[in-house]
Design an enzyme around this catalytic site. Structure first.
Site, short mmCIF file in Angstrom:
data_model
loop_
_atom_site.label_atom_id
_atom_site.label_comp_id
_atom_site.label_asym_id
_atom_site.label_seq_id
_atom_site.Cartn_x
_atom_site.Cartn_y
_atom_site.Cartn_z
CD GLU A 206 -2.92 -1.19 2.31
OE1 GLU A 206 -2.80 -0.36 3.22
OE2 GLU A 206 -3.83 -2.05 2.30
CD GLU B 203 -3.39 -6.05 3.61
OE1 GLU B 203 -4.29 -5.32 4.08
OE2 GLU B 203 -2.19 -5.77 3.69
O1 IFM Z 1 -3.85 -3.33 9.09
C1 IFM Z 1 -3.94 -2.85 7.79
C2 IFM Z 1 -2.73 -3.26 6.97
O2 IFM Z 1 -1.54 -2.84 7.55
C3 IFM Z 1 -2.82 -2.67 5.59
N1 IFM Z 1 -4.10 -2.92 4.98
C4 IFM Z 1 -5.27 -2.64 5.76
C5 IFM Z 1 -5.18 -3.36 7.08
C6 IFM Z 1 -6.47 -3.17 7.92
O3 IFM Z 1 -6.69 -1.86 8.30
#
Ligand code: IFM
Length: 464
Positions: free
Chosen positions: A155, A357
């Site tokens: 990210e 994710e």
């Molecule tokens: O915890 C975060 C992660 O570090 C990056 N993506 C979103 C997750 C949830 O908020």
């Protein structure tokens, strides 16, 4: 099917074995009240001590892969030399994954700048970009024969946004111009790391089939029905800055020209220097990670400029039919995963991706405990099931989606929200030495994976 985690959110052991301070430790030290229940970065979920148990748990659920990240502040000292004890920890993780025949995906950076580099200007300083390349080179050479799947950043849009544009995260800067430079420098850092990766491969440091990728939260942008041209313009820039910026970089080795032109017109262009074009050209990757939680709904901005006088590109748009995860304030829109898959198929057909994710954070999960003490997280099962159904549809319609990682398979420390919203299918008992305990969803996913091995995926996915 696998799990996603990160070093700074799980490891803890923040001063152990020579680990340097990172920006989260610094923020925790200087203002612990900014963290939910005053839980700072220090202990993660104790993965440093419990990694063997955790990897065994992943395997017992049937997962075939998991991601974590190396912490820059653990691997290198300030002299940029290897911290042997830090390296040893990551070697042990690699060996454990190998022993349990579970593929390790390793990311190099997850919002965790070492503090001494942050004090030198962090991503605003080009020397830090170069320091990142040294760090990546060291990691590739050290673990090249143990890790097949590498990622440069998780990210990369988040730090420019959170630290430099909205000012929500330490050091709380609200300056669109500085934010653009940070975004640009992270892009250069990504490219240099890919270049280091290719070189390390040529020189025989890596596995012959090693791959490098980038992971981003590509929230698909939508606007209101019957949009005005201004609403569509808001979508163009939202998509341009947050999605196409990275997608063009990793597939074409350049940044989207329409976005750069708009930035120039409003004096927000990043500090481009001679020679950068060649660096950007190195940025092309082997595949991509797509983190998906929520869509981005935008509309034309009401005010033309923000509080610092910089042009605004969009305002949020609240879709009247939105279903919300009220704990996190994020819209739940499973179809977004399919829309992204179709966008990839149409616009970037040669690039494979996986869902790196996806998950649901919920507050006060203790209220869903049954008499046996197990958390009955049916909402999480529903969330994952619905998203997987859209993944399946995207694959059936030609998207090159290679897999799915659930975020936060084990409850973990979520930045300044600390342990407020729990994402895990595995509970962590904070008051009981971080003990792990399966929630209902862990058993559900175990069964899903077991059935998948026996039946066609379509049958496995049908809701009962
Ligand atoms: O915890 C975060 C992660 O570090 C990056 N993506 C979103 C997750 C949830 O908020």
């Amino acid at each position: 099917m696998g799990a996603a985690l990160s070093g700074p959110q799980t490891e803890g052991a923040y001063r152990k074995d020579g680990k340097l301070e990172n920006i989260w430790d610094t923020w925790s030290d200087c203002s612990i009240s900014d963290f939910y229940n005053k839980v700072g970065s220090y202990t993660g979920n104790d993965f440093y001590e419990k990694y063997e148990e955790d990897i065994r748990l992943f395997k017992s659920l049937g997962l075939d892969s998991f991601r974590t990240s190396i912490q820059w502040s653990r691997l290198l000292g300030q002299d940029e030399k290897l911290n042997e004890k830090g390296a040893d920890f990551y070697h042990r993780i690699c060996a454990c994954a190998k022993k349990h025949e579970i593929e390790l995906f390793m990311n190099l950076y997850h919002f965790d700048m070492p503090t001494y580099l942050f004090q030198r200007g962090g991503w605003e300083n080009r020397e830090v970009v170069e320091a990142y390349a040294v760090y990546a080179r060291t990691a590739f050479r050290e673990f090249g024969k143990e890790i097949r799947y590498w990622f440069t950043f998780n990210e990369p849009i988040v730090e420019p946004d959170q630290r430099y544009r909205t000012g929500m995260w330490y050091p709380f800067i609200k300056d669109a111009k500085r934010g653009m430079n940070v975004q640009y420098h992270i892009s250069l850092a990504h490219c240099l790391a890919v270049w280091e990766f290719r070189k390390a491969k040529e020189e025989g440091y890596l596995l012959p089939d090693a791959q490098i990728g980038l992971i981003n939260c590509f929230a698909p942008p939508y606007t209101r029905e019957d949009p005005t041209p201004e609403d569509l313009e808001a979508v163009r820039m939202e998509d341009g800055l947050r999605n196409r910026w990275w997608l063009d970089l990793v597939t074409k080795g350049k940044l989207p020209e329409d976005v750069l032109e708009t930035l120039k017109k409003c004096q927000l262009e990043p500090d481009v220097r001679p020679g950068d074009e060649e660096i950007l050209h190195q940025g092309m990757v082997d595949w991509l990670g797509f983190n998906y939680y929520h869509p981005a709904r935008v509309q034309a901005p009401k005010e033309k400029t923000d509080e610092n006088g910089f042009l605004k590109f969009s305002d949020p748009y609240v879709w009247p039919e939105a279903k919300m995860n009220i704990y996190r304030g994020w819209e739940i829109y499973p179809k977004g995963i399919y829309d992204f898959g179709m966008k990839m198929k149409e616009e970037y057909p040669d690039l494979k991706f996986f869902i790196s994710e996806n998950g649901m954070g919920v507050e006060h999960e203790g209220r869903f405990r049954d008499a046996s003490g197990e958390i009955q997280d049916d909402y999480r099962i529903e969330f994952v099931q619905e998203h997987l159904e859209w993944v399946l549809k995207a694959i059936q319609e030609g998207a090159q989606c290679m897999g799915y990682h659930y975020w936060g398979l084990i409850d973990n420390w979520s930045w300044n929200n600390a342990f407020k919203n729990r994402y895990g299918m595995i509970e962590v008992e904070l008051m009981n030495n971080y003990q792990r305990k399966l929630k209902k969803s862990a058993k559900w996913i175990q069964e899903l994976i077991r059935l998948r091995e026996k039946k066609p995926i379509e049958e496995t996915m049908v809701s009962k």
